[in-house]
Design an enzyme around this catalytic site. Structure first.
Site, PDB file in Angstrom:
ATOM      1  N   ARG A  64       0.837  -1.214   0.000  1.00 47.43           N
ATOM      2  CA  ARG A  64       0.000   0.000   0.000  1.00 47.43           C
ATOM      3  C   ARG A  64       0.869   1.260   0.000  1.00 47.43           C
ATOM      4  NH1 ARG A  64      -3.182   2.807   4.266  1.00 47.43           N
ATOM      5  NH2 ARG A  64      -2.245   1.385   5.771  1.00 47.43           N
ATOM      6  N   HIS A  68       0.475   4.462  -2.425  1.00 50.13           N
ATOM      7  CA  HIS A  68       0.259   5.811  -1.896  1.00 50.13           C
ATOM      8  C   HIS A  68       1.394   6.750  -2.279  1.00 50.13           C
ATOM      9  CE1 HIS A  68      -3.096   5.365   1.290  1.00 50.13           C
ATOM     10  NE2 HIS A  68      -3.219   4.400   0.400  1.00 50.13           N
ATOM     11  N   ASP A  69       2.589   6.226  -2.429  1.00 48.46           N
ATOM     12  CA  ASP A  69       3.709   7.061  -2.858  1.00 48.46           C
ATOM     13  C   ASP A  69       3.551   7.458  -4.313  1.00 48.46           C
ATOM     14  OD1 ASP A  69       6.264   8.344  -2.662  1.00 48.46           O
ATOM     15  OD2 ASP A  69       7.155   6.625  -3.694  1.00 48.46           O
ATOM     16  N   SER A  78       8.237  10.552  -1.441  1.00 44.83           N
ATOM     17  CA  SER A  78       7.807  11.702  -0.635  1.00 44.83           C
ATOM     18  C   SER A  78       6.976  11.272   0.564  1.00 44.83           C
ATOM     19  CB  SER A  78       7.036  12.707  -1.495  1.00 44.83           C
ATOM     20  OG  SER A  78       5.976  12.077  -2.186  1.00 44.83           O
ATOM     21  N   ASN A  96      -2.933   8.783   5.081  1.00 49.64           N
ATOM     22  CA  ASN A  96      -1.726   8.024   5.423  1.00 49.64           C
ATOM     23  C   ASN A  96      -1.546   7.790   6.918  1.00 49.64           C
ATOM     24  OD1 ASN A  96      -0.923   7.779   2.721  1.00 49.64           O
ATOM     25  ND2 ASN A  96       0.102   9.776   2.764  1.00 49.64           N
ATOM     26  N   PRO A 165      -7.153   8.001  -4.291  1.00 48.77           N
ATOM     27  CA  PRO A 165      -8.582   7.667  -4.403  1.00 48.77           C
ATOM     28  C   PRO A 165      -9.126   7.129  -3.079  1.00 48.77           C
ATOM     29  CG  PRO A 165      -7.265   6.557  -6.097  1.00 48.77           C
ATOM     30  CD  PRO A 165      -6.312   7.109  -5.098  1.00 48.77           C
ATOM     31  N   HIS A 195      -6.229  -5.788  -2.564  1.00 49.83           N
ATOM     32  CA  HIS A 195      -7.047  -5.927  -1.365  1.00 49.83           C
ATOM     33  C   HIS A 195      -7.256  -7.386  -0.969  1.00 49.83           C
ATOM     34  CE1 HIS A 195      -8.945  -1.667  -2.024  1.00 49.83           C
ATOM     35  NE2 HIS A 195      -7.674  -1.629  -1.647  1.00 49.83           N
ATOM     36  N   ASP A 254      -3.983 -14.245  -3.532  1.00 49.93           N
ATOM     37  CA  ASP A 254      -4.752 -15.102  -4.428  1.00 49.93           C
ATOM     38  C   ASP A 254      -5.885 -14.297  -5.046  1.00 49.93           C
ATOM     39  OD1 ASP A 254      -6.629 -14.824  -2.389  1.00 49.93           O
ATOM     40  OD2 ASP A 254      -6.233 -16.818  -1.546  1.00 49.93           O
TER      41      ASP A 254
END
Length: 326
Positions: A64, A68-69, A78, A96, A165, A195, A254
């Protein structure tokens, strides 16, 4: 998360790729460190293995972290920068704040070993990309070669996380956000499959249980039994509990995430919205049916995402401390 169309998508992709790989091919490629720091990827893998022994769930956050980066100002680390008295950095922005300190500590440990082995050579941005790949593999995903040579950015601003998002978006909204990064509808559906590992905090989906679209009722698209289970784990108003995003196999990479989405058991609105068109629903069904097909596609989309906004050469720097801009 979805796709732009026609010339708009092509133009967006060209612009992003031009920005991403502005340096020559020799500055961003697979094997960038083979001569300057030949054990770089081995060191990342070794440190990650130690981190997994301490916390089997750490890899989901490292994956994640890469997402996010890259979605905020590009893949230039950053997100690792600490806030200062005069600046609130990305890591302290609301999207974050769910990252545990342990995630950043793992990156610090990797960086410390790399500085001993090859001082001032391996960027923090590449460490994030390598760690994300190795996390996927650790959970059973497909190994893929990571192009490297990214440089670290010189700025980290909390307000720029508006590019991330949120989990409440519908397909059209996600389409626009992904297209702005040069990513297609296929990439959207595929990268949502991340996810299949990790956990989510109750507030990120509470609206689906208690106040969907301002109705003061639950989301009618959510499987009834699954909704009951989630309400038990996340009583109304709870802000601290966590649930597995893929209850079937939360620590296995999976395709069961897609099985859940196909049966109205997607946790987030942004997950379940993948069933809102026949095109995306078909892709969900295919990835659910063919796990190896999904793993191969995921690897390809991760390489593509890892090229967003890449800095090369003199466009950036190699931080000595990932938390502090040189």
């Amino acid at each position: 998360m979805a796709l732009a169309r026609g010339s708009l998508m092509l133009l967006s992709l060209v612009v992003v790729l031009c920005m991403s790989v502005a340096g020559s091919a020799s500055e961003f490629k697979v094997g960038y460190y083979w001569e300057s720091c030949p054990k770089a990827e081995d060191i990342v893998k070794e440190e990650l293995y130690n981190a997994f022994k301490a916390n089997a769930g750490i890899g989901a956050d490292l994956l994640r972290l890469h997402f996010h980066d890259c979605f905020v100002s590009g893949c230039e680390a950053s997100i690792l920068v600490d806030s200062t008295q005069g600046n609130i950095a990305e890591k302290d922005a609301p999207p974050n704040k769910t990252f545990e300190d342990e995630v950043f500590d793992v990156i610090d440990s990797i960086k410390a070993r790399l500085e001993v082995a090859c001082k001032g050579t391996v960027s923090c941005a590449d460490i994030i990309a390598f760690a994300a790949r190795d996390s996927v593999v650790q959970y059973g995903g497909k190994y893929y070669n990571v192009p490297s040579g990214r440089k670290d950015g010189m700025v980290s601003i909390a307000n720029e996380t508006v590019d991330l998002p949120p989990p409440t978006l519908n397909l059209n909204q996600l389409t626009a956000m992904f297209a702005s990064k040069g990513l297609s509808q296929d990439d959207l559906v595929i990268l949502s499959g991340a996810h299949t590992i990790g956990v989510a905090h109750c507030p990120s989906f509470a609206d689906r249980l208690y106040n969907y679209s301002g109705t003061l009722k639950g989301d009618p698209n959510l499987d009834v039994e699954y909704a009951k289970q989630l309400k038990h784990e996340c009583p109304q108003g709870n802000t601290v509990n966590e649930v597995d995003m893929d209850p079937q196999s939360p620590l296995t990479f999976d395709s069961s995430f897609y099985e859940d989405v196909a049966t109205n058991r997607g946790l987030f609105t942004s997950d379940q919205t993948l069933m809102s068109t026949s095109t995306t629903a078909y892709k969900v069904s295919q990835y659910a049916k063919y796990p190896e097909f999904f793993k191969k596609a995921f690897a390809a989309s991760m390489v593509k995402m890892g090229q967003i906004g890449v800095l090369t050469g003199k466009q950036g720097t190699v931080r000595a401390n990932c938390r502090v801009i040189n």
